[in-house]
Design a protein around this motif. Sequence first.
Motif, short mmCIF file in Angstrom:
data_model
loop_
_atom_site.label_atom_id
_atom_site.label_comp_id
_atom_site.label_asym_id
_atom_site.label_seq_id
_atom_site.Cartn_x
_atom_site.Cartn_y
_atom_site.Cartn_z
N LEU A 3 0.97 -1.22 0.01
CA LEU A 3 0.03 -0.09 0.02
C LEU A 3 0.89 1.28 -0.02
N ILE A 4 1.80 1.44 0.77
CA ILE A 4 2.82 2.46 0.87
C ILE A 4 3.99 2.40 0.04
N GLY A 5 4.31 1.20 0.03
CA GLY A 5 5.72 0.96 -0.80
C GLY A 5 5.47 1.22 -2.26
N GLN A 6 4.46 0.98 -2.66
CA GLN A 6 4.09 1.24 -4.24
C GLN A 6 4.35 2.83 -4.76
N PHE A 7 4.04 3.67 -3.59
CA PHE A 7 4.50 5.37 -4.01
C PHE A 7 6.05 5.59 -3.54
N VAL A 8 6.79 4.88 -2.68
CA VAL A 8 7.80 5.58 -2.19
C VAL A 8 8.98 4.62 -2.66
N GLU A 9 8.97 3.55 -3.41
CA GLU A 9 10.44 2.56 -3.68
C GLU A 9 10.46 3.13 -5.18
N ARG A 10 11.45 3.47 -5.36
CA ARG A 10 11.93 4.22 -6.78
C ARG A 10 11.05 4.86 -7.30
N PRO A 11 10.65 5.82 -6.56
CA PRO A 11 9.56 6.92 -7.09
C PRO A 11 10.25 7.74 -8.31
N ARG A 12 11.25 8.16 -8.31
CA ARG A 12 11.97 8.81 -9.34
C ARG A 12 11.76 7.97 -10.73
N GLU A 13 11.88 6.72 -10.57
CA GLU A 13 11.76 5.86 -11.56
C GLU A 13 10.27 5.56 -12.31
N ARG A 14 9.40 5.54 -11.35
CA ARG A 14 8.16 5.01 -11.57
C ARG A 14 7.21 5.97 -11.65
N TYR A 15 7.35 7.41 -11.22
CA TYR A 15 6.38 8.55 -11.47
C TYR A 15 6.88 9.73 -12.05
N ASP A 16 6.04 10.50 -12.56
CA ASP A 16 6.30 11.79 -12.82
C ASP A 16 5.65 12.85 -11.66
N ALA A 17 6.52 13.52 -11.04
CA ALA A 17 6.25 13.85 -9.48
C ALA A 17 6.23 15.43 -9.65
N ARG A 18 5.24 16.09 -8.90
CA ARG A 18 4.85 17.50 -8.66
C ARG A 18 4.66 17.78 -7.18
N TYR A 19 5.42 18.80 -6.79
CA TYR A 19 5.06 19.26 -5.55
C TYR A 19 4.05 20.14 -5.57
N LEU A 20 2.98 19.88 -4.90
CA LEU A 20 1.83 20.59 -4.56
C LEU A 20 1.87 21.75 -3.60
N ARG A 21 2.17 21.49 -2.41
CA ARG A 21 2.03 22.47 -1.40
C ARG A 21 2.48 21.77 0.08
N ALA A 22 2.96 22.83 1.08
CA ALA A 22 3.07 22.25 2.32
C ALA A 22 1.60 22.56 3.19
N ASP A 23 1.34 21.43 3.82
CA ASP A 23 0.20 21.27 4.51
C ASP A 23 0.59 20.75 5.86
N SER A 24 -0.57 20.85 6.59
CA SER A 24 -0.47 20.15 8.02
C SER A 24 -1.65 19.05 8.44
N LEU A 25 -1.29 18.16 9.00
CA LEU A 25 -2.10 17.23 9.51
C LEU A 25 -2.01 16.99 11.07
N SER A 26 -2.52 16.10 11.77
CA SER A 26 -2.57 15.94 13.46
C SER A 26 -1.10 15.66 13.58
N ALA A 27 -0.40 14.86 12.84
CA ALA A 27 0.99 14.36 13.09
C ALA A 27 1.90 15.71 12.84
N GLY A 28 1.47 16.76 12.50
CA GLY A 28 2.44 17.81 12.17
C GLY A 28 2.60 18.27 10.60
N PRO A 29 3.52 19.22 10.43
CA PRO A 29 3.74 19.57 9.02
C PRO A 29 4.11 18.53 8.27
N VAL A 30 3.50 18.59 6.75
CA VAL A 30 3.75 17.71 5.71
C VAL A 30 3.91 18.34 4.45
N ASP A 31 4.72 17.30 3.53
CA ASP A 31 4.80 17.91 2.00
C ASP A 31 3.63 16.95 1.32
N VAL A 32 3.08 17.65 0.44
CA VAL A 32 2.18 17.16 -0.38
C VAL A 32 2.65 16.81 -1.89
#
Length: 213
Positions: free
Chosen positions: A114-143
């Motif tokens: 579930l999680i690994g498919q998005f963070v294992e070799r992400p540069r190879e498997r995805y075209d990525a785009r930084y959306l924004r900084a945000d905040s969840l209950s766990a604290g600051p996050v990058d989206v």
Amino acid sequence: MMTMVFLTAEPPNRQTAQDPGPVLDRASQVYDTVKTLQADFVQIVDNPMIGDPDTTRGKLYEQRPSYFEMRFSAPPNDRIVADGKRLWLYTPSTTPGQVIRTAIPATGTSGPNLIGQFVERPRERYDARYLRADSLSAGPVDVIALKPRATDLPYTAATVWVARQDGLVRRIEIVETGGQTRTVILQQLVVNRPIAAREFKFSPPAGTRVVDQ
């Protein structure tokens, strides 16, 4: 003779797009150290063809590489279990008296990746785009928005929320090929703590029909 110099200012709201690579690199490195993971989850499935979003919740367990469970508390008794060999989909809330048994999927929301498919070799498997900084209950996050380069996946786009504190993914939003959007929110994460073997075992209740797919 005096020369006039004119300085052109940047528009006040103009910002340079942030590189998502370092965020994904850190998430990948952190995930490499995770052997087990436990978390409370909330899952929201939004299908415009059906009506209001469906919200479920419960406890998620993962033991790499091939063990996984979503034990639902709402609706109670529903379970999704990957036992290392097969995946069991037991949802008496919607299909009483039946369990579906399949091969463990490598991608999607019901398998151990579930999680690994998005963070294992992400540069190879995805075209990525930084959306924004945000905040969840766990604290600051990058989206980060992810568009898969492969065309045979059960989803066409994904967005991940990566915690700045520890580099762990706290939220995943997936646009599935059928058109519905599935969001999984993870809270109270615990990593590398032993998980009881019973969480990855499933025995069909008496009278339950097993459907192989």
